[in-house]
Design an enzyme around this catalytic site. Structure first.
Site, PDB file in Angstrom:
ATOM      1  N   GLU A  40       0.873  -1.161   0.000  1.00 23.84           N
ATOM      2  CA  GLU A  40       0.000   0.000   0.000  1.00 23.84           C
ATOM      3  C   GLU A  40       0.917   1.220   0.000  1.00 23.84           C
ATOM      4  O   GLU A  40       1.795   1.329   0.863  1.00 23.84           O
ATOM      5  CB  GLU A  40      -0.885  -0.010   1.246  1.00 23.84           C
ATOM      6  CG  GLU A  40      -1.911   1.083   1.186  1.00 23.84           C
ATOM      7  CD  GLU A  40      -2.821   1.132   2.410  1.00 23.84           C
ATOM      8  OE1 GLU A  40      -2.835   0.180   3.209  1.00 23.84           O
ATOM      9  OE2 GLU A  40      -3.506   2.158   2.541  1.00 23.84           O
ATOM     10  N   ARG A 264       4.741 -12.877   9.859  1.00 21.33           N
ATOM     11  CA  ARG A 264       5.488 -11.667   9.504  1.00 21.33           C
ATOM     12  C   ARG A 264       6.841 -11.666  10.201  1.00 21.33           C
ATOM     13  O   ARG A 264       7.063 -12.351  11.192  1.00 21.33           O
ATOM     14  CB  ARG A 264       4.695 -10.421   9.859  1.00 21.33           C
ATOM     15  CG  ARG A 264       4.319 -10.292  11.327  1.00 21.33           C
ATOM     16  CD  ARG A 264       3.709  -8.923  11.633  1.00 21.33           C
ATOM     17  NE  ARG A 264       2.732  -8.496  10.673  1.00 21.33           N
ATOM     18  CZ  ARG A 264       2.798  -7.346   9.967  1.00 21.33           C
ATOM     19  NH1 ARG A 264       3.795  -6.511  10.137  1.00 21.33           N
ATOM     20  NH2 ARG A 264       1.872  -7.024   9.115  1.00 21.33           N
ATOM     21  N   LYS A 274       4.495   0.149   9.748  1.00 20.04           N
ATOM     22  CA  LYS A 274       4.518   1.459   9.096  1.00 20.04           C
ATOM     23  C   LYS A 274       4.017   2.546  10.028  1.00 20.04           C
ATOM     24  O   LYS A 274       4.543   3.641  10.042  1.00 20.04           O
ATOM     25  CB  LYS A 274       3.638   1.394   7.854  1.00 20.04           C
ATOM     26  CG  LYS A 274       4.415   1.053   6.599  1.00 20.04           C
ATOM     27  CD  LYS A 274       3.547   1.285   5.393  1.00 20.04           C
ATOM     28  CE  LYS A 274       3.213  -0.042   4.759  1.00 20.04           C
ATOM     29  NZ  LYS A 274       2.350   0.046   3.609  1.00 20.04           N
TER      30      LYS A 274
HETATM   31  P1  ATP Z   1       2.541  -2.583   8.264  1.00 25.32           P
HETATM   32  O1  ATP Z   1       2.033  -3.672   9.163  1.00 25.32           O
HETATM   33  O2  ATP Z   1       3.969  -2.245   8.478  1.00 25.32           O
HETATM   34  O3  ATP Z   1       1.653  -1.389   8.198  1.00 25.32           O
HETATM   35  P2  ATP Z   1       1.325  -3.499   5.893  1.00 25.32           P
HETATM   36  O4  ATP Z   1       0.991  -4.931   5.872  1.00 25.32           O
HETATM   37  O5  ATP Z   1       0.188  -2.609   6.157  1.00 25.32           O
HETATM   38  O6  ATP Z   1       2.547  -3.256   6.844  1.00 25.32           O
HETATM   39  P3  ATP Z   1       1.549  -3.330   3.103  1.00 25.32           P
HETATM   40  O7  ATP Z   1       2.079  -2.236   2.266  1.00 25.32           O
HETATM   41  O8  ATP Z   1       0.104  -3.613   3.057  1.00 25.32           O
HETATM   42  O9  ATP Z   1       1.983  -3.016   4.577  1.00 25.32           O
HETATM   43  O10 ATP Z   1       2.388  -4.645   2.869  1.00 25.32           O
HETATM   44  C1  ATP Z   1       2.722  -5.155   1.627  1.00 25.32           C
HETATM   45  C2  ATP Z   1       3.045  -6.612   1.782  1.00 25.32           C
HETATM   46  O11 ATP Z   1       4.136  -6.786   2.682  1.00 25.32           O
HETATM   47  C3  ATP Z   1       1.882  -7.372   2.345  1.00 25.32           C
HETATM   48  O12 ATP Z   1       1.733  -8.559   1.603  1.00 25.32           O
HETATM   49  C4  ATP Z   1       2.273  -7.659   3.758  1.00 25.32           C
HETATM   50  O13 ATP Z   1       1.702  -8.849   4.202  1.00 25.32           O
HETATM   51  C5  ATP Z   1       3.801  -7.729   3.661  1.00 25.32           C
HETATM   52  N1  ATP Z   1       4.403  -7.371   4.950  1.00 25.32           N
HETATM   53  C6  ATP Z   1       4.219  -6.249   5.667  1.00 25.32           C
HETATM   54  N2  ATP Z   1       4.912  -6.295   6.821  1.00 25.32           N
HETATM   55  C7  ATP Z   1       5.554  -7.478   6.844  1.00 25.32           C
HETATM   56  C8  ATP Z   1       6.431  -8.134   7.778  1.00 25.32           C
HETATM   57  N3  ATP Z   1       6.784  -7.567   8.937  1.00 25.32           N
HETATM   58  N4  ATP Z   1       6.919  -9.351   7.450  1.00 25.32           N
HETATM   59  C9  ATP Z   1       6.584  -9.925   6.294  1.00 25.32           C
HETATM   60  N5  ATP Z   1       5.768  -9.385   5.385  1.00 25.32           N
HETATM   61  C10 ATP Z   1       5.247  -8.172   5.637  1.00 25.32           C
HETATM   62 MG    MG Z   2      -1.552  -3.656   4.617  1.00 30.18          MG
END
Ligand code: ATP
Ligand code: MG
Length: 566
Positions: A40, A264, A274
């Site tokens: 995102e 994760r 984030k």
């Molecule tokens: P955050 O929890 O940091 O806000 P998010 O999941 O909202 O992260 P996205 O931009 O939606 O951020 O993530 C893009 C991809 O990266 C998604 O498929 C998500 O599952 C993966 N992702 C995010 N954080 C992690 C993590 N700590 N370990 C592994 N994969 C991750």
């Molecule tokens: Mg997300």
């Protein structure tokens, strides 16, 4: 959470995701593999995202498949093209090539809208006038929920209202489109979830075209389906959303990818969310997204991490179904291994102490040969200037050294790296502060190049040095963990993770002395400063004054010795 150390480094065995893929290929459910990384664009990528990228891209490569970069941009209020550009740069830097397959969920807004109308016409979706609070109340508890009073609107009425939502007739939050699934479903995500909300907001790509936006759950599976993704890999918290993912594609009647969830990445002494990284930046606990202490990809890149080291790290930690915290030393070790092979060696003194060589002519200079990288014979050698005034590291001299201190003290002899044996004959002390201001001594001309003299004698220590007349003044930034505790969330009641911020995470060395070859380096160049660690030239450098970041220390030999003793 326990600290998770993978049992075997570089474990060659198949991970659970590969087992699922193999079964799908064997059963004929899929004939190929296509994955995606779906960020995102509402922040910068961090090390957790690197794990996801390496996994998705790695699988596509392993199975001879394809890898898409898809921006999941369904949330106009938090998203921005600044993030899109940064994400693209980071993914490319990591080495994941999407070969032009760059997509945006917002490209599918028209299609998603058409499908929503289809679901309405088939009686599978309805327009609801409940507020968010009311909806939560109706959703109920484990015993069950109750139907929205608007649930039985006719398809005609729903269609009319939905079209008027789209036309901008209603204010934000006044209505939603909801899927009609089951108000008592044991999985709350299936209790008539929201598909669309009204939001009069400007979108970074679609501009003001839309004032209704699809929810993540409605958009994600359909985007995967449109792109022909076979395996939609996401983190564990989406496991509970999977039935909804499947429900939408089945209700619409389109191609169905398989969602697979993995744990994760969590790292000790680090936060990987984030929301928190944004807070650290906005509240100025760090200098920005690319502060070298940040676990963002732009931060670690500026710090001097290499894409190879991150890929190696991700490969080693593997993927699992269980949440844990990975020890950050796994990351640092992968980095050291990589830099040890690649980084040219150089000499730099961080805390200079002046040394005067009494038997070397004042004003004379000679050039000595130094090996650029003992791990890489092709790296060759370079010349370093030597003269009668040098700088050495302040803590390489002790006025009253203990027996096992193999460096300098009055009367003691050491090897000056690549130069000569040097014996200390005296020193000067500031009468007021008690600080040592200068040490004096003599070299043995028979030991040129640091070689043993004809009549061998015991010299245990080798120290590094820089010729004072030739030294380049530099600023060096030393980093430590951003947080004091392995789990930054480990706080007394009433406090937040911010109270675990490490006040000593940055130490600035104002007056470091570098060997002259380091003057002509460029931003991003990485070196091993002998005996000190790996350092990377920072973009804050000026032609007159380089700035170096300490990327990582050398392996902690002291800690190793303590372990051996124990
Ligand atoms: P955050 O929890 O940091 O806000 P998010 O999941 O909202 O992260 P996205 O931009 O939606 O951020 O993530 C893009 C991809 O990266 C998604 O498929 C998500 O599952 C993966 N992702 C995010 N954080 C992690 C993590 N700590 N370990 C592994 N994969 C991750
Ligand atoms: Mg997300």
């Amino acid at each position: 959470m326990n600290t998770n150390k993978p049992p075997v480094p570089d474990a060659p065995s198949k991970n659970f995701v590969e087992e699922i893929i193999d079964a799908d290929l064997a059963s004929g459910r899929f004939t190929h593999v296509q994955t995606r990384f779906p960020p995102e664009p509402n922040g910068y990528l961090h090390l957790g995202h690197a794990k996801s990228i390496c996994l998705n891209y790695g699988l596509a490569m392993k199975y001879g498949g394809k890898f898409n970069l898809r921006f999941d941009d369904t949330n106009p209020t938090t998203e921005d093209t600044e993030y899109v550009d940064a994400i693209r740069e980071d993914v490319r830097w990591l080495g994941a090539d999407w070969e032009g397959r760059e997509f945006y969920a917002s490209d599918y807004f028209d299609q998603l809208y058409t499908w929503a109308e289809k679901l309405i016409q088939e009686g599978k979706a309805f327009v609801c006038d409940l507020t968010n609070e009311q909806m939560a109340e109706y959703r109920g508890d484990i015993k069950g929920g109750k139907p929205s009073p608007f649930r039985d609107r006719t398809p005609e009425e729903n269609l009319d209202l939905f079209r008027r939502m789209k036309a901008g007739e209603f204010p934000d939050g006044s209505r939603t489109l909801r899927a009609k699934i089951d108000v008592n479903h044991p999985n709350f995500h299936l209790r008539d979830p929201v598909m669309y909300r009204i939001l009069h907001a400007h979108h970074h790509r679609t501009g003001d075209k839309w004032c209704i936006y699809p929810m993540y759950d409605y958009a994600h599976g359909e985007s995967d389906s449109i792109e022909g993704i076979t395996h939609s890999i996401c983190t564990l918290e989406f496991e509970i959303h999977r039935p909804l993912y499947d429900w939408y594609v089945q209700a619409i009647g389109i191609y169905q990818p398989r969602q697979i969830e993995f744990a994760r990445l969590n790292l000790t002494y680090t936060v990987l969310s984030k929301r928190r990284l944004i807070q650290l930046v906005n509240e100025k606990h760090v200098s920005g997204w690319d502060d070298p202490r940040m676990p963002t990809l732009c931060g670690v890149r500026r710090r001097g991490y290499t894409p190879e080291s991150l890929r190696k790290f991700c490969e080693r930690i593997g993927v699992s179904k269980f949440n844990g915290i990975i020890d950050v030393t796994w990351l640092e070790d992968a980095l050291r291994e990589d830099l040890n092979k690649k980084a040219p060696r150089a000499m730099a003194v961080l805390h200079p102490l002046k040394v005067v060589i009494e038997n070397y002519p004042d004003g004379q200079t000679e050039e000595l040969d130094a090996v650029n990288n003992p791990e890489d014979p092709t790296a060759g050698t370079r010349k370093i200037p030597f003269s009668n005034v040098l700088y050495i590291e302040r803590d390489d001299f002790l006025e009253n050294p203990p027996k096992d201190f193999f460096r300098l003290g009055p009367g003691r002899e050491v090897r000056l790296r690549y130069a000569y044996f040097f014996q200390c004959t005296g020193f000067t002390k500031d009468p007021i502060s008690g600080e040592i201001t200068e040490i004096r001594g003599t070299i043995d001309p028979d030991t040129r190049g640091g070689n043993d003299p004809p009549v061998k004698r015991k010299v245990k220590g080798t120290i590094h040095w820089v010729s004072a007349a030739h030294a380049v003044d530099a600023e060096v930034r030393l980093y430590d963990h951003l947080f004091n505790t392995p789990d930054p969330d480990d706080v007394p009641e009433g406090q937040t993770y911010l109270s675990n911020l490490n006040p000593l995470s940055l130490t600035i060395v104002e007056q470091a002395k570098l060997e002259p070859a380091l003057a002509s380096t460029q931003g991003g160049d990485t070196f091993q400063f002998e005996r000190l660690g790996y350092f990377c030239r920072d973009r804050d450098s000026t032609p007159e004054r380089p700035v170096f970041n300490r990327t990582v220390t050398l392996r902690d030999t002291w800690a190793k010795m303590q372990k051996k003793k124990a």
